[in-house]
Design a protein around this motif. Structure first.
Motif, short mmCIF file in Angstrom:
data_model
loop_
_atom_site.label_atom_id
_atom_site.label_comp_id
_atom_site.label_asym_id
_atom_site.label_seq_id
_atom_site.Cartn_x
_atom_site.Cartn_y
_atom_site.Cartn_z
N UNK A 5 0.82 -1.20 0.00
CA UNK A 5 0.00 0.00 0.00
C UNK A 5 0.86 1.26 0.00
N UNK A 6 0.34 2.30 -0.63
CA UNK A 6 0.95 3.61 -0.49
C UNK A 6 0.85 4.02 0.97
N UNK A 7 1.84 4.76 1.47
CA UNK A 7 1.82 5.14 2.89
C UNK A 7 0.53 5.81 3.33
N UNK A 8 -0.03 6.67 2.49
CA UNK A 8 -1.27 7.36 2.88
C UNK A 8 -2.44 6.39 3.04
N UNK B 225 -2.10 3.09 3.68
CA UNK B 225 -1.76 2.25 4.84
C UNK B 225 -2.16 2.92 6.14
N UNK B 226 -1.85 4.20 6.25
CA UNK B 226 -2.18 4.95 7.46
C UNK B 226 -3.68 5.04 7.66
N UNK B 227 -4.44 5.15 6.56
CA UNK B 227 -5.89 5.32 6.65
C UNK B 227 -6.62 4.05 7.05
N UNK B 228 -6.10 2.86 6.66
CA UNK B 228 -6.86 1.61 6.87
C UNK B 228 -6.28 0.72 7.97
N UNK B 229 -5.06 0.99 8.41
CA UNK B 229 -4.39 0.05 9.31
C UNK B 229 -5.15 -0.19 10.60
N UNK C 253 -11.26 7.55 6.26
CA UNK C 253 -11.43 8.96 5.93
C UNK C 253 -10.92 9.18 4.51
N UNK C 254 -11.32 10.27 3.88
CA UNK C 254 -10.85 10.54 2.51
C UNK C 254 -9.33 10.65 2.43
N UNK C 255 -8.76 10.04 1.40
CA UNK C 255 -7.31 10.05 1.17
C UNK C 255 -7.04 10.75 -0.15
N UNK C 256 -6.17 11.76 -0.13
CA UNK C 256 -5.88 12.54 -1.33
C UNK C 256 -4.70 11.96 -2.08
N UNK C 257 -4.81 11.91 -3.40
CA UNK C 257 -3.71 11.53 -4.28
C UNK C 257 -3.79 12.42 -5.50
N UNK D 188 -11.75 4.11 1.43
CA UNK D 188 -11.45 2.68 1.31
C UNK D 188 -12.24 1.91 2.36
N UNK D 189 -12.88 0.83 1.91
CA UNK D 189 -13.55 -0.08 2.84
C UNK D 189 -12.68 -1.31 3.06
#
Length: 534
Positions: free
Chosen positions: A455-458, A460-464, A473-477, A484-485
């Motif tokens: 996973x991209x770090x952002x 990974x941080x959001x779903x871990x 929460x919304x993740x920006x790229x 992500x569910x």
């Protein structure tokens, strides 16, 4: 089995040659036959499952920097690879006294940091054996010092105790590996389609030396002093030996790459491979089955037009004769702009920007593209060189940024969707209806299983920290915002055809390519002069 210091040689190069051999074709198998089962090493990402030969980028410093750093390790790092294979021994001879005194004098100079202690080689065998030729393969030779260093690399890699090993058997296995490596080298050098350029060698050499200096926090002068004091060699000789080792490794890597990338496997091949090796395939680490819903942040027309005008101005200056490096420094809004826009080598399939990748691989060498658009903004790229399935790219990027109000409105919309979605069925329906991610939209946002390292770090941080059923929460790229569910999560799990086909296919392709190469090495051995002198 007694370990002692052998005669002084350019041991840093010897250890690097051994490390090259260990990480290359032979990989410490001790045999030229393919293993009955693939090695059960942990898999934490798709990239790790890919064979080393497919990941090599010959002109890249990273492709071999670890061997360099292992060869000259800081004394305060007791767990370094160099220490595990090149232990210092007690009882130094009186002949080294002057060297030690000279080293002390150097260290005591005002304002100079103590230079690192470069490790001396170790030997397998009685002390009366001096360095010499262990085998001749065509016009190539295997030095005894190479064999000894490679044997210790093998022991370190497998964690075996040197005192419990049958030295004769170990040396025989290792010599067979190194002969196969030389056979591979001879074949690669005879292949008119394989070419190793001098600039590739020099680039890798410079990065090796910079890695040594950086890791040990020393200057070039201090490194030269250590080579002279401890090894009785000069920087010029050291570089000469390194060039030889690097050139040989690049030849072998390129022939290996050819076998890997030319290997063709069908789904039936993958299924047959999985049926045979399923029980031997390693489990993957902590994994998440994810679904994605992505929305694009719109940009005001005036902002987009300003960005387009800027990229067109860059193209006009390029057409008028400005160098790409100068134009990148002047116009590019990416971090690489300051260094002339150099992105390094881009491997096929290594990006999520398909438009960018397609342009990069279709562009002739030396050609500059017309401006084109991705979700990041407007680009101009230049293809510098190609190596196998990789292309070196320079680029100019001009971003277009939406307003803060637009950003907040999109985040609020995604938060509202998160609250309204109750289960996987609801998430899939929303993804099919609204998601701008063309890869997953038709599957209801299904991304399949991913390990944490994939996973991209952002993300990974959001779903871990989420449990099954949780939505991030919304993740920006760039201008894409996603939620992500977590459908399922597992601390570890076994690979399956249904969830991990790509990963299993890569391993199957690796095994088939290795077997084909091994079979050919057997045939080549019969046609090449080999003289074993041990």
């Amino acid at each position: 089995m007694k370990i002692f210091c052998s005669v002084k040689i350019a041991f840093v190069v010897t250890l690097i040659v051994a490390a090259f051999a260990l990480s290359g074709f032979a990989q410490g198998t001790g045999s030229t036959s393919a293993p009955s089962k693939p090695k059960a090493a942990p898999i934490d990402s798709a990239a790790q499952a890919k064979p080393a030969s497919a990941q090599v980028e010959p002109a890249s410093a990273d492709s071999v920097s670890t061997q360099t750093e292992a060869a000259v390790a800081r004394p305060e790092q007791p767990d370094s690879t160099a220490e595990s294979i090149a232990e210092q021994t007690t009882g130094e001879s009186e002949a080294n006294t002057e060297d030690d005194d000279a080293e002390q004098t150097l260290s005591d100079r005002p304002g100079s940091a103590p230079p690192p202690q470069l490790r001396r080689p170790v030997a397998l065998g009685p002390p009366e054996h001096l360095d010499g030729i262990a085998a001749v393969v065509g016009d190539e030779i295997v030095l005894r010092s190479e064999l000894e260093a490679y044997a210790y690399m093998r022991l370190a890699a497998t964690g075996r105790n040197p005192d419990s090993v049958d030295t004769k058997t170990l040396l025989s296995e290792c010599l067979n590996d190194l002969i196969d490596n030389k056979v591979l080298l001879v074949r690669a050098m005879e292949d008119s389609t394989i070419n190793v350029r001098n600039d590739e060698v020099e680039s890798t050499l410079n990065n090796h030396i910079n890695a040594i200096l950086r890791q040990n926090n020393i200057t070039m002068e201090q490194l030269e002093a250590q080579l002279r004091i401890q090894q009785g060699t000069t920087m010029a000789r050291f570089k000469s030996e390194m060039r030889r080792a690097i050139r040989e490794q690049l030849y072998k890597q390129k022939i290996q790459q050819g076998y890997y990338f030319s290997a063709k496997i069908s789904r039936r091949d993958v299924e047959r491979f999985y049926a045979q090796y399923a029980d031997s395939l390693p489990e993957v680490g902590e994994s998440f089955e994810l679904l994605r819903l992505s929305l694009r942040l719109g940009t005001q027309d005036s902002v987009r037009q300003a960005a387009f005008d800027k990229i067109r101005a860059a193209k006009r200056e390029l057409d008028a004769g400005m160098s790409f490096e100068e134009a990148a420094r002047k116009y590019s809004e990416s971090p690489e702009g300051a260094s002339g826009g150099d992105l390094g080598f881009l491997a096929k399939g290594s990006t999520t920007e398909l438009t960018f990748e397609e342009r990069a691989f279709s562009l002739p060498i030396g050609r500059v593209s017309e401006p084109f658009e991705t979700r990041l903004g407007y680009h101009i790229i230049k293809a510098e060189e190609k190596q196998g399935m990789s292309v070196r790219i320079r680029h100019i990027l001009v971003r277009y940024a939406p307003t803060e109000g637009q950003r907040e409105a999109l985040i609020a919309r995604l938060d509202s969707l998160r609250s309204a979605i109750k289960d996987r069925t609801g998430f899939e329906a929303a993804a099919r209806e609204m998601s701008v991610d063309n890869v997953t939209r038709a599957r209801g946002g299904d991304m399949g299983w991913l390990t944490l390292l994939e996973m991209q770090p952002s993300i990974r941080e959001a779903v871990q920290s989420l449990e099954a059923g949780g939505i991030s929460s919304p993740v920006a790229d760039g201008n894409i915002f996603s939620v992500y569910m977590v459908s399922r999560r597992a601390d570890s799990r076994r690979l399956t055809i249904e969830s991990d086909y790509t990963l299993i296919a890569e391993k199957a392709k690796d095994i088939f390519a290795q077997q084909r190469l091994l079979d050919n090495v057997k045939k080549w051995r019969e046609k090449i002069f080999i003289d074993v002198r041990m």
